[in-house]
Structures are given as C-alpha cells and as structure tokens.
Design an enzyme around this catalytic site. Structure first.
Site, short mmCIF file in Angstrom:
data_model
loop_
_atom_site.label_atom_id
_atom_site.label_comp_id
_atom_site.label_asym_id
_atom_site.label_seq_id
_atom_site.Cartn_x
_atom_site.Cartn_y
_atom_site.Cartn_z
CB VAL A 93 -1.00 0.02 1.19
CG1 VAL A 93 -2.03 -1.07 1.05
CG2 VAL A 93 -0.27 -0.09 2.52
CD GLU A 96 7.74 -0.05 -3.71
OE1 GLU A 96 8.76 -0.56 -4.17
OE2 GLU A 96 6.62 -0.11 -4.26
N GLY A 97 8.68 3.38 0.03
CA GLY A 97 9.61 4.48 0.22
C GLY A 97 11.02 4.02 -0.08
CB VAL A 146 3.60 0.71 3.74
CG1 VAL A 146 2.48 0.58 4.77
CG2 VAL A 146 4.62 1.74 4.18
CG ASP A 161 9.60 13.27 6.74
OD1 ASP A 161 9.76 14.31 6.05
OD2 ASP A 161 9.56 12.13 6.25
#
Ligand SMILES: *[C@@H]1O[C@H](CO)[C@@H](O)[C@H](O)[C@H]1NC(C)=O
Ligand SMILES: *[C@@H]1O[C@H](CO)[C@@H](O)[C@H](O)[C@H]1NC(C)=O
Ligand SMILES: *[C@@H]1O[C@H](CO)[C@@H](O)[C@H](O)[C@H]1NC(C)=O
Ligand SMILES: *[C@@H]1O[C@H](CO)[C@@H](O)[C@H](O)[C@H]1NC(C)=O
Ligand SMILES: *[C@@H]1O[C@H](CO)[C@@H](O)[C@H](O)[C@H]1NC(C)=O
Ligand SMILES: *[C@@H]1O[C@H](CO)[C@@H](O)[C@H](O)[C@H]1NC(C)=O
Ligand SMILES: *[C@@H]1O[C@H](CO)[C@@H](O)[C@H](O)[C@H]1NC(C)=O
Ligand SMILES: *[C@@H]1O[C@H](CO)[C@@H](O)[C@H](O)[C@H]1NC(C)=O
Ligand SMILES: *[C@@H]1O[C@H](CO)[C@@H](O)[C@H](O)[C@H]1NC(C)=O
Ligand SMILES: *[C@@H]1O[C@H](CO)[C@@H](O)[C@H](O)[C@H]1NC(C)=O
Length: 884
Positions: A585, A587-588, A593, A704
C-alpha cells in the site's frame, strides 16, 4: 318489465328503527372516519345503538372533512369524513382475527365537503389486492363497498388509492366478525351486490335486528302483492336473517305468473352467489298448497314448499354467471301448487378474487415494529410492505416469486432517514434480509450480536452513525460485507474488546496541580523503563495475555500517556498478518508498507524496513518503546513492531482515506477539499504536532512533517504519520542519500543546514510549508515557476496584494477572505527563516481555530455546508494506500 335491482342507500331514510335493548357488539369495529378523537368519541349512534369511534388510531394520514350539503339530513357517522390529499396509497390498519370470516363495509359520501364540487373517483384495496373502484361521479349521493372476507393475517389493511387527480375520501368503516360456516365459496371473497327484503317500505334493517349487522334494504315491485305476519317467524338457521326481515314477503299479484327479479351484470364474467331466504308466513287452508321451483342460471331447482313460520335458506355451492350479462332470477309455481310463489329476502354477491398473497406475516410484524421503534412516518409506509409492487414501501425490496407465495423482505434501506436510538431488535425477525443499510443516521449503542446470526445478510452499511462498542465477531464472517466507517466511537481493534479501566475522574485530576501530574507521568515512565528489559528478555512470540491499560489523563486535553497492550511480533507473525506480504500500500526509499490484518479483523499497515537501514537494534527498540506509548487522536498510532534479526517492521493502525496530498491534488476522481475542511484538517494536524511537542515527555520532534504524512482516517480525521523515528532510521520517502537522516527537501528547516540540529521549531517550519500547500495547492518545489520554493513564490505573489492569485484556484473563490488572509499570515510566520520568530505549535493551534471559526460562521450565514457535502462525495476511498 325489466327492473334493476337498485341498491338503496341506507342513509336516505330517516324512518325510525326502534332499538331493542343494547346488544353485544363484540368484535365490531365501527369507525366514524375523520371524527377528531377530541370530539366526543366514542358515541352511540342513536338509531342503531352502534358505538362509533374516531378512526385516528387506525390511520396515520389524511385530514378531516365535513359534509356541506344538508348535513343535518345525515346520520352522525356520515357527517365527517377523512380525505387524503397526500401520498398515493393511504391505509387503515386494523387488528382482527385471522382465518375468521368478516363483513367489511366502508361508506363514501362526498357532499361537497371541500366546496370544490368535484366528486372523486379512486380505488379501494384490501391488503395488496384491488377490491373495487369507488366512483362518486356516478354515485353522487354516496356509495358503499361491502365484502365477506377471510383475512389471512391478524392485521387487515384497507387502502384508498389515488388513481387520478381527485382526492380519495371515506366516511365510515365497519368490520363485523361472521360465522365461519356460512357464505362458503369455492374461492374468493363475496362482494355484496344487493341484500334486499321484500316489503313495500323505505326502511332498512340492520343491527341490532341483525346480529351480524348486515344491512337489509327494502325492495318492492308493483306487480307484487305483499303478505305479512305479526306472528313470530323463527330465524334459527346458520344465516340468521333478522326476524323483522322474514315477517313480510312478496308474491306475484297474477298468481299464475312467476316472481321475477332481473338485473344486468356490469361485467359479463361476474360470478354470482345467491342466498334465498323464505318462510311461509300465511296460515294455509288444509286444501291449499304452495310449491315452486327456483329458476336461476338456466337451471330449475327441485320443488320447494316453504316451512311454516320457519326460515329456509337455499343457495348453490358453485358460482353462476349470467348469460350475456343478463341475470334472471325466478320463482315459478308448480302445477300442483294452488298458491303463488313467495320470497322474503334475497342476497346477491359476486366473487372477488384476491390472488396476491400478503407479505409474510412475520416480516410484516417485524417491519411494523421497526417502523414504530424509529417512529418512521414516511407516507409510503402504509399497507402491505411489499405488494403490489408499485406501492412497495420506500427503502424496501422483497422477493416476489409468484402471487401465491407470500413475499419476503430482502432489502431494508433506512439510510439518511434521521433515525435515532439503537439498532432495532425487530430487524432480527426479518429472516430473509440480504441487504441492510442504516447508514447516515444518528444511531447509538452497540452493534447487536444478532446481526451476525442473520445468515441471509450479505451487506450491512452502518456508516456515519454514532455507534460504540466493538463489532461482534460473527459479523466478520465470509460473504458478509460490513461498512462501518464514520462511527468514531466504534472499536475496530481487538484491544477494545476488553472494558477499559476508567480514567481518573477528570474533576480530581483537574484539581491537582500540574506538577503532580508531571510527577505521576515521570514515575510511570520510570517504572516502565525498568520493566522493559524483562519483557525484552522474553522474546518468544507475543505475550500470552493482554495487559490492562493504565491511563493518565490531563483535564480537558486529549493528552494521555498510555502503557498499552502494544506488542512485539515475530517475523512469522508479520508474514502471516500481511498474508505473505501480498498487498503493497506504499513504498519508500527504505521501506515498503503492506496491508495487514491483526487478530483476523483489525486492519494494520505494516512498514517493513530495508535491512541495510538497520542502525543498531537497541536504539530502534528504545525509540519504538517510547513511540508506542504515544497516543493521540491526531497521530497514527504504532500498534507493534517486529525486531527479529535483520527483520525490522513497524505495525501501525491502518488509516483508510488516503493522504492530504492526494486530496489537494484531486487526482483519481477524489473531490477537492473545501476551504473550511482544509482548516479543519490543519487544526487537527496541528493538534497532533502540538501533542508531540508539549504532551510527551521527553518532547518528540516529528522531523518529517509534510502533506503526504498527514493521513485521513475515519470521517476524514487528520492523523500525523511517521513521527519520531527518523533519529535512528531514515524513513523519509524521497531521500536516497543515506547521509541525510531527516526531512524532505523543501520542508526542511533552513536553519538545519547551519546548525545540523532539529528542534520543535523545525517542525513548525515544515508545518508552515504544509499550510502554504493547503492554501495554494502549489508544489513545494516548483521548477517551472519564477520562484522555485513555495515560500518565495507566495512572498512574490503577495506583493500584488491580491489573495485570489495565491489561493488554490480549485476553491473557485469559495472561502472567507478574512480567514484566508489570516491563515496565509500564519503560514508565512511558521515558515520564517529564523526559528526564533516562528510561533509555537500551541499558538498555531489557537490561530488556526480562529480562522476556522471565522470560515464556519460564513458557512452558517450562507446556510450551505460545503465541507460536509464534499465529504459525502468522497467517502469511497477506503482503498487508497497509506502514505509512506
Ligand atoms: C373459522 O375457521 C378457521 C379456520 O378453519 C378457524 O381457525 C377459526 O377458529 C374459525 N372461527 C370460528 C369463529 O369458528
Ligand atoms: C341523489 O339524491 C337526490 C336527492 O335525494 C336525488 O334526486 C338524486 O336522484 C340522487 N341521485 C342518484 C344518482 O341517486
Ligand atoms: C297472468 O300470467 C299468465 C302467465 O304468465 C299470463 O298468461 C296471463 O295473461 C296473466 N294474466 C294477467 C291478467 O296479466
Ligand atoms: C278449500 O276448502 C274451503 C273450505 O274448507 C273451501 O271453501 C274452498 O273453496 C276450498 N278451495 C279449493 C280451491 O278447493
Ligand atoms: C305441469 O304442466 C306442464 C304443462 O303445463 C306439464 O308439461 C308437466 O308435465 C306438468 N307437471 C306435473 C308434475 O304435472
Ligand atoms: C428489487 O429487487 C428486484 C430483483 O431482486 C430488482 O429487479 C429491483 O430493481 C429492485 N427494486 C428496487 C426498488 O430496488
Ligand atoms: C440506500 O438508499 C440511498 C438513497 O436513499 C442510496 O444512496 C443507497 O445506495 C442505498 N443503499 C443501498 C445499499 O442500496
Ligand atoms: C420476533 O418474533 C418472535 C415470534 O416470531 C416474537 O416473539 C419476538 O417478540 C419478535 N421479536 C421482535 C424484536 O420483534
Ligand atoms: C455506506 O453508507 C454511506 C453513507 O450513506 C455511503 O456514503 C457509502 O457509500 C455506503 N457504502 C457502501 C459500500 O455502499
Ligand atoms: C444527529 O443529531 C444531531 C443533533 O441531535 C443533528 O444535528 C444531526 O443533524 C443529526 N444527524 C443526522 C445524520 O441525522
């Protein structure tokens, strides 16, 4: 010589009927329609002794009318009427004994009650079936409908149905229970065509002479001779016509001629049942005889000799039709007979078939119950719920296999019906219900267990109510789709299956000095810190039981520090909960995730950190422990974590409605948030941040803050994600530079480049950038712009002094410019290059709330709640991925 059998109207005559002593009216229902209950109800009608009641209790619609033409000529029950200007079908609902034969009679008289002088015409229904048409344009003096009917349920619905432009009305409604073993038909019910007794009179006979209150109309022809007696005539057979009726008879004056009654059938196919009553009421000489045949439907009966002073009733077991619509009933003297034939009374009925089955009685009772519970007054909610289909109740649907099968209710939609209270227990008895929509009401209380036991259910929508408690396990079965968003107090997680210990009474806490609270917090923190190692030592799987929560609550703030049941998971558990990492669900750079499910139903977002990012387990663990104690409505909470060798994962609550960036961009069909709603979200996000800064000990710096980290939960409540961890882990999405350990370009505090230190004021800077985005919907770094960074661009545009060039054009000017200016000023002060000149988050919250109040007051002045309208348009966003 043809004469029609006219139905004389009972009210024409004012002739006296002496009342015998008051008799039993058991089971009688006598309604004077339109009579206000406050106006002497009930009363005894003087001519008959019948006790009439107001009809108010038996119908929920209609209005009172009063006849205008010579009202004094009418018996009291006919002086008022009920008319139905609203709705198509209006129904009386009467409780009677099912399976028992009843006489049902209604009377209709217009008499210019409304002064318009337009006689109405409309249809009359019995339950789901058409009974007859009432045409007062032909029957200008009024008409009645009467039927002998065996109801199939204990509730009898008598409905007036509008068929044109005229307004249906009714004057009286009367129900009389009858004996079972009379007037038996092969099928169908008996609609009265005529009931006459043969006497040269203008008198009618009914109750109390007739124990069943049948109305007998006098009828006589000039070629007849009347005979009568003063002696008592026995009426003791099953039909018990009144003795009064039997005391006279007609014979043809020409003794060799037959006694004939003729009429024209309105419908060639009408099926008739005749009941012929006679008794010899003359003293006959020994040498004289009376004998005759009944000729009807082309058939001649056996010779009949009437019994002296005793009733005989003859009828056929089968219905007859009239050839060519010409009906001809005759009594013919036989050769042997000296005297002419004789007739005392005659009843003529036609068969009315009621082919459509009523809705299953249990379903009807259940839905009536629901209607009563929620006090639903929809005009269509009258009569049979399912049939006829064109009158099906609003928000219902039913199985309609064939007419002979009682329909079942399969669909109940009370969405947006303004209902309150708990979920009605009556729903349980709708055992064939497939779809239940109770969304968008004000329902409170718990989601009842019984819904889970209703195996026919495949869809339930209880969204946007105010339900609480937890969702019963049984509702999570396969094949059942449950929608429950927008119930902020409804618990979705397993943790709330246990009753929470009560927080300290607010009043007491409030009275204690804040110093004391801080001490308590510190002590708790200290205790937990000390306990930790023991828990960490027992690394094999989750704790066997969930430890109760400890709550410390500040007075009137949402600040709380909770040691909860959050826990550590093994890697195989993480594999399990994500269904082997099936659904990505988000992506980094350093994480992916996944969607996951805890305890089989609690949705979670599982952030799996890439192994290369590991920077020491101990530090990770310490931070996670701290973060798991952070709890605030505007912060995405950490549910647990996994730290097994190289496998590191963080398990967060799942936030279903996407992130703020998506909603600002309006991409993918998502509608754009209104200005008021943006301010609302800004307030909520600011509250979350303020809590990290001032509600946590030690304070937590988010590091952040950005629009993709402001997620939208149930009811689009803003929740800050991904806070605090960046000290040891680069969780930021865009940065691939491993040396950059915090922040996202564009949002990063410019002072950081000088000091290499992040403070709370760094978060305030980032929040200022977020506010600017919400105001302008411009990219933070806009390469194609005169000024690349958003702060510079806004500063540049501000020189023009025109706020509309700065505001998001998608808002289409729909905002309070006063609140827009103030928000813009606040955003710019947050984004001040000098940290010392930035406000604290507490100050930001106060300022934003002021903007919101200003905008909301504009909205209420305009009577136009944009924010809620837009929310309702974008609810279907459950599947948007959680932001990284
Ligand atoms: C009429 O008949 C029905 C069914 O045959 C029965 O249930 C009911 O009790 C009877 N009623 C009377 C008054 O005889
Ligand atoms: C209605 O009543 C009036 C007066 O009683 C009478 O003259 C008229 O014929 C009646 N009309 C019908 C259709 O019976
Ligand atoms: C009497 O009836 C018979 C049979 O219908 C008929 O033939 C006769 O003419 C009638 N008499 C009178 C006076 O009408
Ligand atoms: C019947 O008998 C009476 C006397 O008992 C007599 O007067 C009468 O004429 C008789 N009638 C007939 C039709 O025979
Ligand atoms: C009655 O009279 C008719 C003719 O008038 C005759 O056909 C019939 O047989 C008679 N019936 C009896 C029972 O005498
Ligand atoms: C009711 O259900 C039938 C078939 O199940 C469907 O065709 C019909 O459209 C539905 N009617 C309404 C008003 O939902
Ligand atoms: C219930 O009715 C509303 C309109 O009143 C409609 O929008 C909604 O889709 C219906 N629900 C279902 C499950 O059909
Ligand atoms: C459901 O139906 C049963 C009998 O069929 C009845 O006893 C019960 O009261 C009903 N429950 C509700 C809540 O209407
Ligand atoms: C549930 O009801 C809400 C509110 O009426 C509605 O917006 C939503 O679309 C419904 N969900 C489904 C799946 O029908
Ligand atoms: C729920 O009730 C509140 C106040 O009682 C009211 O303002 C609100 O409009 C209601 N909501 C719905 C969906 O009926």
């Amino acid at each position: 010589m043809e004469r029609s059998l006219t139905l004389l109207l009972m009210f024409i005559t004012l002739a006296t009927i002496h009342i015998v002593q008051a008799q039993d009216q058991q089971g009688f229902i006598s309604l004077d329609c339109g009579l206000p209950a406050t106006e002497r109800s009930p009363y005894d009608e003087p001519k008959t002794g019948l006790r009439f009641y107001s009809d108010e209790k038996f119908i929920q619609s209609g209005k009172t009318g009063r006849v205008r033409v010579n009202p004094d000529e009418y018996l009291k029950p006919y002086q008022t009427l009920r008319y139905f200007p609203d709705g198509i079908r209006n129904c009386y609902n009467l409780n009677i004994e099912k399976g028992r034969k009843h006489l049902i009679r209604a009377f209709f008289s217009y008499r210019n009650y409304d002064g318009l002088d337009i006689n109405p015409t409309f249809d009359l229904y019995l339950g789901p079936n058409m009974w007859t048409t009432i045409d007062l344009q032909i029957q200008v003096n009024g008409t009645r409908a009467e039927i002998l009917h065996i109801p199939t349920s204990n509730s009898l619905q008598i409905c007036l149905v509008k068929t044109g432009t005229t307004t249906p009305l009714i004057s009286t409604l009367e129900i009389r229970p009858m004996g079972n073993d009379t007037y038996i038909t092969k099928s169908g019910s008996l609609n009265l065509f005529g009931r006459i007794y043969l006497r040269d009179s203008d008198k009618y006979i009914r109750y109390p002479s007739d124990i069943y209150d049948r109305v007998w109309t006098s009828y006589f022809m000039k070629e007849w001779t009347q005979i009568s007696t003063t002696l008592e005539v026995s009426n003791s057979n099953k039909y018990v016509p009144p003795k009064d009726v039997l005391a006279t008879a007609a014979t043809p004056t020409n003794s060799s001629a037959p006694l004939t009654i003729q009429w024209r059938s309105s419908n060639v196919n009408d099926q008739y049942y005749l009941y012929v009553h006679f008794a010899e009421i003359q003293e006959l000489q020994t040498n004289s005889t009376r004998e005759f045949n009944v000729v009807w439907d082309g058939e001649t009966s056996d010779p009949i000799i009437p019994t002296k002073f005793n009733i005989d009733t003859i009828y056929r077991r089968f219905p007859s039709t009239c050839k060519g619509g010409e009906c001809n009933f005759q009594l013919r003297r036989t050769n042997r007979s000296i005297l002419p034939p004789l007739l005392n009374a005659l009843e003529v009925y036609t068969v009315t078939e009621f082919p459509q089955s009523e809705t299953n009685e249990k379903d009807v009772i259940a839905v009536q119950n629901i209607k009563a519970t929620y006090e639903i007054s929809k005009i269509s909610w009258q009569g049979d719920p399912c049939v006829p289909q064109q009158f099906m109740w609003d928000g219902l649907n039913c199985s309609n296999t064939d007419m002979a099968t009682p329909p079942r209710i399969t669909y109940l939609n009370l969405s947006s019906s303004g209902i309150t209270g708990t979920i009605a227990a009556g729903i349980k008895n709708l055992t064939q219900l497939k779809i239940l929509d109770l969304s968008n009401n004000n329902l409170t209380g718990e989601v009842p267990e019984f819904l889970g036991d209703m195996t026919s259910l495949v869809f339930i929508n209880i969204s946007w109510n105010d339900l609480n408690g937890s969702i019963p396990e049984a509702l999570r079965r396969k094949g059942l789709n449950l929608f429950h968003q927008g119930n902020p107090r409804l618990c979705l997680s397993g943790s709330c299956l246990q009753p929470k210990p009560k927080p300290f009474p607010v009043a007491i806490v409030a009275s204690v000095a804040s110093v004391a609270i801080i001490i308590v917090v510190l002590v708790l923190l200290f205790v937990f810190r000390k306990k930790r190692p023991a828990t960490v030592g027992a690394l094999k799987g989750p704790p066997p039981s969930i430890s109760p929560a400890v709550n410390v609550t500040y007075a009137n703030s949402s600040v709380s520090l909770i040691q909860t049941n959050k826990r550590r998971f093994t890697y195989s558990e993480v594999t399990n909960m994500t269904n082997n990492f099936q659904r990505v669900v988000g992506e980094g750079g350093f994480s992916i995730v996944y969607h996951g499910t805890l305890n089989g139903y609690e949705q979670v977002a599982v952030k799996v950190l890439s192994q290369s990012s590991t920077q020491g387990y101990k530090q990770f663990k310490a931070e996670v422990d701290l973060l798991m104690r952070v709890h605030h409505a505007n912060l995405v909470s950490l549910v647990g974590y996994c730290g097994e060798g190289d496998h590191l994962a963080l398990i967060y609550e799942f936030v279903p409605n996407g992130d703020l960036r998506q909603h600002l961009s309006g991409k993918g069909g998502i509608s754009v948030f209104s200005w008021g709603f943006r301010l609302q979200i800004a307030v909520e996000a600011a509250l979350g941040l303020e809590y990290l800064h001032s509600g946590c000990i030690p304070p937590i710096i988010h590091r952040d803050v950005k629009t993709t980290n402001i997620l939208l939960g149930e009811q689009f409540k803003a929740k800050l994600a991904d806070f605090g961890l960046s000290r040891s882990f680069p969780v930021g999405g865009e940065s691939h530079v491993s040396t950059v350990i915090a922040g996202t370009p564009g949002y990063l505090d410019p002072e950081y480049y000088r000091t290499s230190r992040l403070t709370e004021k760094s978060d305030v800077y980032s929040f200022g950038i977020v506010l600017l985005e919400m105001i302008t919907n411009e990219p933070v770094i806009g390469q194609g712009r005169a000024k690349i960074h958003i702060t510079h661009w806004v500063g540049f545009e501000l020189n023009s002094g025109d706020i509309s060039s700065i505001m998001d054009p998608n808002l289409q000017g729909d905002y309070d410019s006063h609140s827009a200016w103030r928000a813009l000023e606040l955003a710019m002060s947050c984004a001040n290059p000098s940290s010392a000149r930035r406000p604290s988050m507490s100050r930001v919250v106060v300022k934003l709330k002021e903007c919101l109040v200003s905008e909301n007051s504009r909205m209420s002045r305009g009577m136009d709640s944009h924010s809620s309208a837009e929310v309702s348009m974008i609810i279907d966003t459950e599947m948007f991925p959680m932001a990284r």
